[in-house]
Write a protein that holds these residues in place. Sequence first.
Motif, short mmCIF file in Angstrom:
data_model
loop_
_atom_site.label_atom_id
_atom_site.label_comp_id
_atom_site.label_asym_id
_atom_site.label_seq_id
_atom_site.Cartn_x
_atom_site.Cartn_y
_atom_site.Cartn_z
N TYR A 103 0.83 -1.20 0.00
CA TYR A 103 0.00 0.00 0.00
C TYR A 103 0.87 1.26 0.00
CZ TYR A 103 -3.65 -3.10 1.87
OH TYR A 103 -4.55 -4.13 2.07
N TYR A 105 0.90 4.80 1.69
CA TYR A 105 0.25 5.26 2.91
C TYR A 105 0.65 6.68 3.23
CZ TYR A 105 4.43 4.72 5.88
OH TYR A 105 5.67 4.85 6.43
N PHE A 115 -4.54 4.50 3.59
CA PHE A 115 -3.86 3.48 2.80
C PHE A 115 -4.53 3.38 1.44
CE2 PHE A 115 -3.11 2.26 7.17
CZ PHE A 115 -1.79 1.81 7.17
N LYS A 116 -3.72 3.21 0.40
CA LYS A 116 -4.24 3.00 -0.95
C LYS A 116 -3.48 1.82 -1.56
CE LYS A 116 -5.28 5.08 -5.33
NZ LYS A 116 -5.27 6.20 -6.21
N ALA A 117 -4.25 0.85 -2.06
CA ALA A 117 -3.64 -0.36 -2.60
C ALA A 117 -2.69 -0.03 -3.75
CB ALA A 117 -4.72 -1.32 -3.08
N GLU A 130 -8.98 1.81 -1.20
CA GLU A 130 -8.34 2.63 -0.18
C GLU A 130 -9.22 2.69 1.07
OE1 GLU A 130 -7.69 6.31 -2.32
OE2 GLU A 130 -9.53 7.15 -1.55
#
Length: 138
Positions: A103, A105, A115-117, A130
């Motif tokens: 992620y 972050y 958090f974003k994948a 996210e």
Amino acid sequence: MKKKLSFVMLCFSVILFAQHSDNKKNQIDQKLVGSWKGEEDDQQIAGMHKSWIMHRSDDGKFLLLFVAVQDGKTTTFTEKGQWWVENGKFYELHKGDGKTDVYDYKVLDENHVKFKASQMSLEQNNENYEFIDTRIEE
């Protein structure tokens, strides 16, 4: 006896050095240590509400407790593993399947992290997955 004690001390030193070297590879962002909660709807699986509590230890271990609700059915499960940060990304190695999620972050403040994948081990309903984790007051 002195030689035996010296050998034992040498062995402990080697073990401690090896552990210290491993810690350098897997960096820990102290801002992420502690207990956190989060939730999301429809992001990983359409029609599913998922909530969780995650405890991240300062030794890089994590315990993740999930509650998922879909079509009126509630499922709970846990995951354990290792976490670390590297080059501005958060890594989550899951002990059960040996797969790692990655992620991007951003620490929003001392109690919220976004958090974003970046790279997920499982297929997602939403490629822009996210969420925000919120610190649990202890």
